[in-house]
Structure formats: structure tokens, C-alpha cells
Design a protein around this motif. Structure first.
Motif, PDB file in Angstrom:
ATOM      1  N   PRO A  55     -28.022   0.486 -23.851  1.00  0.00           N
ATOM      2  CA  PRO A  55     -28.608  -0.033 -22.944  1.00  0.00           C
ATOM      3  C   PRO A  55     -28.455  -1.575 -22.827  1.00  0.00           C
ATOM      4  O   PRO A  55     -28.005  -2.301 -22.081  1.00  0.00           O
ATOM      5  CB  PRO A  55     -30.100   0.285 -23.081  1.00  0.00           C
ATOM      6  CG  PRO A  55     -30.127   1.073 -24.539  1.00  0.00           C
ATOM      7  CD  PRO A  55     -28.937   1.566 -24.881  1.00  0.00           C
ATOM      8  N   ARG A  96     -28.892  -7.630 -26.511  1.00  0.00           N
ATOM      9  CA  ARG A  96     -28.512  -6.965 -27.761  1.00  0.00           C
ATOM     10  C   ARG A  96     -27.004  -6.553 -27.265  1.00  0.00           C
ATOM     11  O   ARG A  96     -26.666  -6.099 -26.295  1.00  0.00           O
ATOM     12  CB  ARG A  96     -29.296  -6.134 -28.538  1.00  0.00           C
ATOM     13  CG  ARG A  96     -29.962  -4.992 -27.383  1.00  0.00           C
ATOM     14  CD  ARG A  96     -30.871  -4.128 -28.068  1.00  0.00           C
ATOM     15  NE  ARG A  96     -31.475  -3.047 -27.090  1.00  0.00           N
ATOM     16  CZ  ARG A  96     -32.152  -2.045 -27.384  1.00  0.00           C
ATOM     17  NH1 ARG A  96     -32.238  -1.849 -28.804  1.00  0.00           N
ATOM     18  NH2 ARG A  96     -32.754  -1.511 -26.554  1.00  0.00           N
ATOM     19  N   HIS A 189     -32.366   1.102 -15.530  1.00  0.00           N
ATOM     20  CA  HIS A 189     -33.877   1.067 -16.320  1.00  0.00           C
ATOM     21  C   HIS A 189     -34.277   2.393 -16.887  1.00  0.00           C
ATOM     22  O   HIS A 189     -35.335   2.702 -17.310  1.00  0.00           O
ATOM     23  CB  HIS A 189     -34.873   0.451 -15.633  1.00  0.00           C
ATOM     24  CG  HIS A 189     -34.623  -1.197 -15.437  1.00  0.00           C
ATOM     25  ND1 HIS A 189     -35.433  -2.021 -14.602  1.00  0.00           N
ATOM     26  CD2 HIS A 189     -33.566  -1.750 -15.829  1.00  0.00           C
ATOM     27  CE1 HIS A 189     -34.871  -3.033 -14.693  1.00  0.00           C
ATOM     28  NE2 HIS A 189     -33.829  -3.030 -15.595  1.00  0.00           N
ATOM     29  N   GLY A 192     -33.360   2.249 -22.339  1.00  0.00           N
ATOM     30  CA  GLY A 192     -33.495   0.911 -23.100  1.00  0.00           C
ATOM     31  C   GLY A 192     -34.921   0.567 -23.160  1.00  0.00           C
ATOM     32  O   GLY A 192     -35.810   1.564 -23.082  1.00  0.00           O
ATOM     33  N   ARG A 193     -35.047  -0.566 -23.169  1.00  0.00           N
ATOM     34  CA  ARG A 193     -36.703  -1.001 -24.072  1.00  0.00           C
ATOM     35  C   ARG A 193     -36.826  -2.359 -23.240  1.00  0.00           C
ATOM     36  O   ARG A 193     -36.123  -2.834 -22.711  1.00  0.00           O
ATOM     37  CB  ARG A 193     -36.272  -1.257 -25.323  1.00  0.00           C
ATOM     38  CG  ARG A 193     -35.297  -2.416 -25.655  1.00  0.00           C
ATOM     39  CD  ARG A 193     -35.593  -3.254 -26.892  1.00  0.00           C
ATOM     40  NE  ARG A 193     -35.035  -4.404 -26.979  1.00  0.00           N
ATOM     41  CZ  ARG A 193     -34.452  -4.909 -28.056  1.00  0.00           C
ATOM     42  NH1 ARG A 193     -34.596  -4.649 -29.198  1.00  0.00           N
ATOM     43  NH2 ARG A 193     -33.766  -6.223 -27.918  1.00  0.00           N
ATOM     44  N   HIS A 195     -39.358  -6.111 -23.805  1.00  0.00           N
ATOM     45  CA  HIS A 195     -40.214  -6.796 -24.595  1.00  0.00           C
ATOM     46  C   HIS A 195     -41.526  -6.970 -23.826  1.00  0.00           C
ATOM     47  O   HIS A 195     -41.578  -6.912 -22.635  1.00  0.00           O
ATOM     48  CB  HIS A 195     -39.759  -8.257 -24.821  1.00  0.00           C
ATOM     49  CG  HIS A 195     -38.602  -8.206 -26.062  1.00  0.00           C
ATOM     50  ND1 HIS A 195     -37.508  -7.820 -25.772  1.00  0.00           N
ATOM     51  CD2 HIS A 195     -38.557  -8.645 -27.225  1.00  0.00           C
ATOM     52  CE1 HIS A 195     -36.617  -7.833 -26.911  1.00  0.00           C
ATOM     53  NE2 HIS A 195     -37.586  -8.381 -27.982  1.00  0.00           N
ATOM     54  N   SER A 198     -42.353  -9.493 -21.091  1.00  0.00           N
ATOM     55  CA  SER A 198     -41.584  -9.245 -19.915  1.00  0.00           C
ATOM     56  C   SER A 198     -42.417  -8.649 -18.803  1.00  0.00           C
ATOM     57  O   SER A 198     -42.091  -8.894 -17.620  1.00  0.00           O
ATOM     58  CB  SER A 198     -40.145  -8.470 -19.924  1.00  0.00           C
ATOM     59  OG  SER A 198     -39.327  -9.149 -20.808  1.00  0.00           O
TER      60      SER A 198
HETATM   61  C1  HEM Z   1     -34.293  -6.952 -10.056  1.00  0.00           C
HETATM   62  C2  HEM Z   1     -33.094  -6.690 -11.023  1.00  0.00           C
HETATM   63  C3  HEM Z   1     -33.533  -6.349 -12.424  1.00  0.00           C
HETATM   64  C4  HEM Z   1     -34.639  -7.132 -13.234  1.00  0.00           C
HETATM   65  C5  HEM Z   1     -35.708  -7.960 -12.727  1.00  0.00           C
HETATM   66  C6  HEM Z   1     -34.371  -6.701 -14.564  1.00  0.00           C
HETATM   67  C7  HEM Z   1     -35.121  -7.091 -15.560  1.00  0.00           C
HETATM   68  C8  HEM Z   1     -35.072  -6.544 -16.815  1.00  0.00           C
HETATM   69  C9  HEM Z   1     -35.891  -6.813 -18.017  1.00  0.00           C
HETATM   70  C10 HEM Z   1     -37.078  -7.988 -17.926  1.00  0.00           C
HETATM   71  C11 HEM Z   1     -35.623  -6.078 -18.958  1.00  0.00           C
HETATM   72  C12 HEM Z   1     -36.273  -6.168 -20.375  1.00  0.00           C
HETATM   73  C13 HEM Z   1     -35.762  -7.343 -21.325  1.00  0.00           C
HETATM   74  C14 HEM Z   1     -36.541  -7.466 -22.359  1.00  0.00           C
HETATM   75  O1  HEM Z   1     -37.662  -7.903 -22.685  1.00  0.00           O
HETATM   76  O2  HEM Z   1     -36.056  -6.868 -23.587  1.00  0.00           O
HETATM   77  C15 HEM Z   1     -34.489  -5.346 -18.603  1.00  0.00           C
HETATM   78  C16 HEM Z   1     -33.960  -4.520 -19.387  1.00  0.00           C
HETATM   79  C17 HEM Z   1     -32.541  -3.777 -19.078  1.00  0.00           C
HETATM   80  N1  HEM Z   1     -32.104  -3.838 -17.956  1.00  0.00           N
HETATM   81 FE1  HEM Z   1     -32.558  -5.021 -16.146  1.00  0.00          FE
HETATM   82  N2  HEM Z   1     -33.301  -5.867 -14.442  1.00  0.00           N
HETATM   83  C18 HEM Z   1     -32.752  -5.777 -13.273  1.00  0.00           C
HETATM   84  C19 HEM Z   1     -31.359  -5.073 -12.943  1.00  0.00           C
HETATM   85  C20 HEM Z   1     -30.674  -4.503 -13.875  1.00  0.00           C
HETATM   86  C21 HEM Z   1     -29.380  -3.792 -13.457  1.00  0.00           C
HETATM   87  C22 HEM Z   1     -28.824  -3.968 -12.458  1.00  0.00           C
HETATM   88  C23 HEM Z   1     -29.092  -3.201 -14.703  1.00  0.00           C
HETATM   89  C24 HEM Z   1     -27.719  -2.571 -15.037  1.00  0.00           C
HETATM   90  C25 HEM Z   1     -26.769  -1.921 -14.088  1.00  0.00           C
HETATM   91  C26 HEM Z   1     -29.985  -3.370 -15.643  1.00  0.00           C
HETATM   92  C27 HEM Z   1     -29.893  -2.949 -17.087  1.00  0.00           C
HETATM   93  C28 HEM Z   1     -31.098  -3.193 -17.941  1.00  0.00           C
HETATM   94  C29 HEM Z   1     -30.972  -2.254 -19.215  1.00  0.00           C
HETATM   95  C30 HEM Z   1     -30.014  -1.355 -19.619  1.00  0.00           C
HETATM   96  C31 HEM Z   1     -32.072  -2.758 -19.796  1.00  0.00           C
HETATM   97  C32 HEM Z   1     -32.320  -2.383 -21.279  1.00  0.00           C
HETATM   98  C33 HEM Z   1     -31.827  -3.331 -22.262  1.00  0.00           C
HETATM   99  C34 HEM Z   1     -32.195  -2.978 -23.707  1.00  0.00           C
HETATM  100  O3  HEM Z   1     -32.501  -1.934 -24.135  1.00  0.00           O
HETATM  101  O4  HEM Z   1     -31.575  -3.719 -24.605  1.00  0.00           O
HETATM  102  N3  HEM Z   1     -31.020  -4.120 -14.923  1.00  0.00           N
HETATM  103  N4  HEM Z   1     -34.287  -5.526 -17.209  1.00  0.00           N
END
Ligand code: HEM
Length: 326
Positions: A55, A96, A189, A192-193, A195, A198
């Protein structure tokens, strides 16, 4: 299984119909024949040690492409005179997987010096991460070159988890992605995870009149409150995380199912139910995971081609963390 295999074959067709003239599937076939295999091997070995890198890398690809296009600018380190993207507010301690890209780059430089761009490594690694978490395979068109500029201030282009529906549609439109792409991409979403910091505004500081977001399922809110207490010492604030859903390392349609239980983690997730068109698309995905996966792949291809540098533009960095000396 047979259905999934057929879909994989369909993917190859979808891929080729979406490729811009400048990027090519098999770009490294002659230039560095084992490039894709090396990246896949590094991602796979890293995933065995820590599943969270999958993720992490998918998110890195999104954050890279939304700032200056898919040019590997998120991989650059800050310098004494420049705060880089990776240290901008939406990134920082939440990103990460960077070290996986470094390992792949080092191995590639050892066999084909100066050939494979960091931006392409990230695009391949994101695809490999999706496959490792159970998603569909697609061919990655390559030929991206690396940018030389990375500014923390430009991370304002990355949407915030407190955005409403119009704001997220607009931020994806700004990057040339459709509303349909956006609904499909947010399904990332499913893995993954996050924080606590957020999303804790939804639990404790929603508005001047309401502490808790009324759009959040109260049972889910209680669970989140147990994991993320209101007041935290700084060290816990930086380390406390929750999984995005019940199967954090498995690509599936549960993200969309959760939305219909009002259990989307961010305001921006739950916002997908705020219009008839986005809500209908989410309902189709909730009912049919394969329909989502097919659209997700198409949208990932579109994402990975935003404002790419090609030809003589940019450079092939020797080290993904620093620009080449002149
Ligand atoms: C409106 C659009 C989006 C917003 C506001 C958003 C916001 C976030 C936030 C706040 C996190 C958590 C970060 C943390 O606190 O660790 C997150 C995690 C994540 N997001 Fe998004 N995201 C969006 C779109 C996307 C898109 C388009 C993708 C990929 C195509 C994506 C993939 C991921 C993944 C895989 C995680 C988990 C990351 C991890 O486990 O290290 N997100 N996102």
C-alpha cells in the motif's frame, strides 16, 4: 480463476489502447532486459518482510503523479536550500516504501547504468504491489524520465482527507482524470493504514456545533475512538495507526461496501455517496469486485501517465534521492 485469467488478457488490450505515443510497453526490453524482473523481485522480497510496503508504494505513485506529474519528484530528498515534496504536509511520516525503490535502483544501476528512470521504477513497483495484494496485472508502459525539481509547497495539489465531493472531483480533474477514474482510484483505500491524526477531526472536532461527524457510523466511530484517543503524547500521535479496512493487504471491493455502512475512514471517502452518479458507481463496485478491479486498472494506467517527462526531457537519475550533478 479462469475468469481472472480472461480479465488479465483483456487488460493487455485495455493497456495498449490507453498508452500515449510517448510511453511504450516493453520499453526496456532491449535497453535493460531484466529491468521489470529485477523490480518485481525487489518488491516481492520486500513484501515478504513487510506487507505494508505494497500500500505504501501504491500511495507513493499517486502522490508522485499529482505533483509535477509522474516524474519521481516524490523520491528526491530535501536539501539545505530546498524542502522537497516528501517532506510536505501530506507526505512526511505517513509515506513508506521509499527504501524499496532505492534497492531496486541500486540493483538496476549495477546491471544497466543510467538506463532505468526512478519514475518508471515507481510505476512498475506500484503495479507489482497491486498484484501482490491480489489485484489484476497490467502491462506498464514505460519511458518516463526523472524530474529535477521537488517542492514541498506544491504538495497542495494532493487532495485532503477533509475534502468534500466537489473538491475531490476538482482536484482529480486538475490532473486530467475523470470523475469515474476518481471513484475507481479511491478503491485503493481497500489496502493499507492511516495515522490517527489523518481523521480524528471527524471524531472529536468536526464542527463548532458537533464533535462527531454525523455521517460516520457510530459503532465504527467508537472503534476508531478506542484506537485513537483524543489526547495523545507527541510520540503516540506519530505512531498510532488504524487499518483502512478489515483486509488491509488484500485488494477487494470491501472499500465500497464499507461506504454503504457509513464506514468510510475519511470525509473524502464517504463523500462518494454524496451524488447519484458517484454513489451508483460505488454501488456497482460494491456488488461486483471484478468490475471495480477492471476500472481500477484503467484508472491506474491513466494516473501513471499524468504529465510524464519523455525523450530528452528531465534525466535518468543515478540515485533516486538526488538530482544528477550537471
Ligand atoms: C481524495 C483522494 C485521496 C485522499 C484525500 C487520500 C488520503 C489518504 C490519507 C490521509 C491516507 C492515510 C495517510 C496516513 O495517515 O498514514 C491515505 C492512505 C492511502 N492512500 Fe489515499 N487518498 C486519496 C486517494 C488515493 C489514491 C488515488 C490512491 C491510489 C491510487 C491512494 C492510495 C492510498 C493507500 C494505498 C493508502 C495506504 C498507505 C499505507 O498503508 O502506507 N489514495 N490516503
Amino acid at each position: 480463476m479462469l475468469l481472472k485469467l480472461t480479465l488479465v488478457m483483456m487488460m493487455a488490450c485495455i493497456t495498449s489502447s490507453h498508452i500515449e505515443a510517448t510511453l511504450q510497453v516493453g520499453f526496456y526490453r532491449d535497453k535493460c532486459p531484466f529491468a521489470e524482473a529485477i523490480i518485481k523481485d525487489v518488491v516481492k522480497k520486500s513484501f515478504i518482510i513487510n506487507q505494508g510496503i505494497a500500500p505504501g508504494i501504491v500511495r507513493l505513485q499517486f502522490h508522485d503523479c499529482f505533483v509535477r506529474g509522474c516524474d519521481g519528484s516524490i523520491l528526491l530528498d530535501s536539501t539545505p536550500i530546498n524542502q522537497a515534496e516528501k517532506d510536505g504536509p501530506p507526505n512526511g511520516i505517513t509515506i513508506r516504501g521509499l527504501e524499496v525503490i532505492d534497492i531496486a535502483k541500486a540493483r538496476l544501476e549495477a546491471v544497466c547504468k543510467g538506463v532505468v528512470s526512478c519514475a518508471d521504477i515507481l510505476a512498475f513497483a506500484a503495479r507489482d504491489s497491486v498484484v501482490l495484494t491480489g489485484g489484476l496485472y497490467w502491462d506498464v508502459a514505460a519511458g518516463r524520465r526523472d524530474g529535477r525539481i521537488s517542492r514541498a509547497s506544491e504538495t497542495v495539489d494532493i487532495p485532503s482527507p477533509s475534502f468534500n465531493l466537489n473538491q475531490i472531483i476538482q482536484s482529480f480533474a486538475n490532473k486530467g482524470l475523470t470523475q469515474g477514474d476518481m471513484v475507481a482510484l479511491l478503491g485503493a483505500h481497500t489496502i493499507g493504514r492511516s495515522h490517527c491524526f489523518s481523521f480524528t477531526d471527524r471524531l472529536y472536532n468536526y464542527s463548532t456545533r458537533m464533535m462527531q461527524d454525523p455521517n460516520l457510523n457510530p459503532y465504527y466511530a467508537e472503534l476508531l475512538k478506542q484506537r485513537c484517543p483524543r489526547v495523545l503524547p507527541q510520540i503516540l500521535n506519530e505512531t498510532l495507526v488504524v487499518f483502512m479496512n478489515q483486509s488491509p493487504y488484500l485488494i477487494d471491493q470491501s472499500y465500497y461496501e464499507n461506504l454503504f455502512e457509513h464506514a468510510g475512514l475519511f470525509i473524502s471517502d464517504q463523500a462518494l455517496l454524496d451524488s447519484q452518479t458517484t454513489s451508483q458507481q460505488a454501488a456497482i463496485y460494491a456488488a461486483n469486485g471484478l468490475a471495480w478491479e477492471v476500472d481500477f486498472v484503467k484508472a491506474m494506467i491513466n494516473l501513471s501517465q499524468i504529465q510524464v517527462l519523455t525523450g530528452n526531457q528531465g534525466e535518468i537519475r543515478a540515485n533516486c534521492r538526488v538530482i544528477n550533478p550537471y
